[in-house]
Design a protein around this motif. Structure first.
Motif, short mmCIF file in Angstrom:
data_model
loop_
_atom_site.label_atom_id
_atom_site.label_comp_id
_atom_site.label_asym_id
_atom_site.label_seq_id
_atom_site.Cartn_x
_atom_site.Cartn_y
_atom_site.Cartn_z
N ARG A 34 26.57 75.97 -77.40
CA ARG A 34 27.72 76.73 -77.92
C ARG A 34 27.37 77.54 -79.16
NH1 ARG A 34 28.36 71.49 -79.07
NH2 ARG A 34 28.63 70.91 -81.25
N ASN A 35 26.14 77.38 -79.66
CA ASN A 35 25.73 78.18 -80.82
C ASN A 35 24.21 78.30 -80.86
OD1 ASN A 35 24.53 75.96 -82.42
ND2 ASN A 35 26.65 75.24 -82.58
N GLY A 36 23.73 79.18 -81.73
CA GLY A 36 22.31 79.46 -81.82
C GLY A 36 21.46 78.28 -82.24
N ARG A 37 21.91 77.55 -83.24
CA ARG A 37 21.13 76.40 -83.74
C ARG A 37 20.92 75.35 -82.65
NH1 ARG A 37 18.32 78.05 -87.70
NH2 ARG A 37 19.51 78.98 -89.37
N LEU A 38 21.99 75.05 -81.94
CA LEU A 38 21.90 74.09 -80.85
C LEU A 38 20.99 74.62 -79.74
CD1 LEU A 38 22.84 71.36 -79.78
CD2 LEU A 38 24.89 72.48 -78.91
N ALA A 39 21.07 75.90 -79.45
CA ALA A 39 20.23 76.52 -78.42
C ALA A 39 18.75 76.37 -78.75
CB ALA A 39 20.58 78.00 -78.27
N ILE A 40 18.39 76.54 -80.01
CA ILE A 40 16.99 76.40 -80.44
C ILE A 40 16.51 74.98 -80.20
CG2 ILE A 40 15.46 76.45 -82.44
CD1 ILE A 40 17.32 78.74 -83.52
N GLN A 41 17.32 74.01 -80.58
CA GLN A 41 16.94 72.60 -80.39
C GLN A 41 16.78 72.26 -78.91
OE1 GLN A 41 20.06 70.41 -82.30
NE2 GLN A 41 19.43 71.00 -84.36
N ILE A 42 17.73 72.69 -78.11
CA ILE A 42 17.71 72.39 -76.68
C ILE A 42 16.52 73.08 -76.02
CG2 ILE A 42 18.91 72.74 -74.49
CD1 ILE A 42 21.55 72.33 -76.10
N ALA A 43 16.25 74.33 -76.37
CA ALA A 43 15.15 75.08 -75.75
C ALA A 43 13.80 74.40 -75.99
CB ALA A 43 15.13 76.52 -76.27
N LYS A 44 13.63 73.78 -77.14
CA LYS A 44 12.38 73.08 -77.44
C LYS A 44 12.16 71.92 -76.48
CE LYS A 44 11.91 74.23 -82.29
NZ LYS A 44 11.90 73.78 -83.66
N THR A 45 13.21 71.22 -76.13
CA THR A 45 13.12 70.07 -75.24
C THR A 45 13.16 70.48 -73.77
OG1 THR A 45 14.25 68.73 -76.89
CG2 THR A 45 14.18 67.86 -74.66
N PHE A 46 14.10 71.33 -73.43
CA PHE A 46 14.39 71.70 -72.04
C PHE A 46 13.37 72.69 -71.48
CE2 PHE A 46 17.27 74.35 -69.20
CZ PHE A 46 17.22 73.48 -68.14
N GLN A 47 12.78 73.52 -72.34
CA GLN A 47 11.79 74.53 -71.92
C GLN A 47 12.30 75.38 -70.74
OE1 GLN A 47 8.60 75.19 -73.43
NE2 GLN A 47 9.74 74.08 -74.99
N PRO A 48 13.40 76.12 -70.95
CA PRO A 48 13.95 76.93 -69.86
C PRO A 48 13.03 78.11 -69.51
CG PRO A 48 15.06 77.43 -71.90
CD PRO A 48 14.14 76.28 -72.19
N HIS A 49 13.16 78.58 -68.29
CA HIS A 49 12.46 79.79 -67.86
C HIS A 49 13.28 81.03 -68.21
CE1 HIS A 49 10.82 76.73 -65.00
NE2 HIS A 49 9.70 77.26 -65.47
N ILE A 50 14.60 80.90 -68.07
CA ILE A 50 15.53 82.00 -68.33
C ILE A 50 16.68 81.50 -69.19
CG2 ILE A 50 17.16 83.65 -67.30
CD1 ILE A 50 15.39 83.62 -64.79
#
Length: 121
Positions: A34-50
């Motif tokens: 729901r926000n940029g900070r959370l997105a950064i944390q999740i992306a580090k773990t989840f490693q999305p392609h898109i």
């Protein structure tokens, strides 16, 4: 293929996730933020392609978030979701390595066509 949705509006996130999961095969929309900070944390773990990223969010906006995620995950393809059709947004997104952008409100077909273009690139 792992897909992430980032938007500060719940209905936008849920709707986009529903369309992607219903219309496309071989993808997992495992996470949303729901926000940029959370997105950064999740992306580090989840490693999305898109990542489908809203550009206008409170606190850290979409472009700032993309810049931060790119530091750890330069391979991620980004699609900007925006209600603003301005030349400045288009220029800035191209310099940040954004693959495409979609104007809100978007259609299901437009979303699927954009996704298909990204998978081919």
């Amino acid at each position: 293929m792992r897909v992430m949705v980032v938007d500060d509006e719940d209905i936008e996130r849920k709707g986009l996730k529903m369309i992607l999961e219903r219309e496309l095969t071989n993808i997992v929309v495992n996470d949303e933020a729901r926000n940029g900070r959370l997105a950064i944390q999740i992306a580090k773990t989840f490693q999305p392609h898109i990542i489908f990223m809203d550009i206008k969010m409170p606190g850290m906006n979409g472009l700032e978030t993309i810049e931060e995620i790119r530091k750890d995950s330069p391979h991620v393809k980004f699609v900007i979701l925006t209600a603003f059709d301005t030349l400045g947004v288009t220029k800035k997104t191209s310099t940040e390595g954004v693959m495409d952008y979609i104007l809100k409100p978007y259609s299901k077909d437009e979303l699927i066509e954009t996704f298909d273009r990204l998978v081919v690139k």
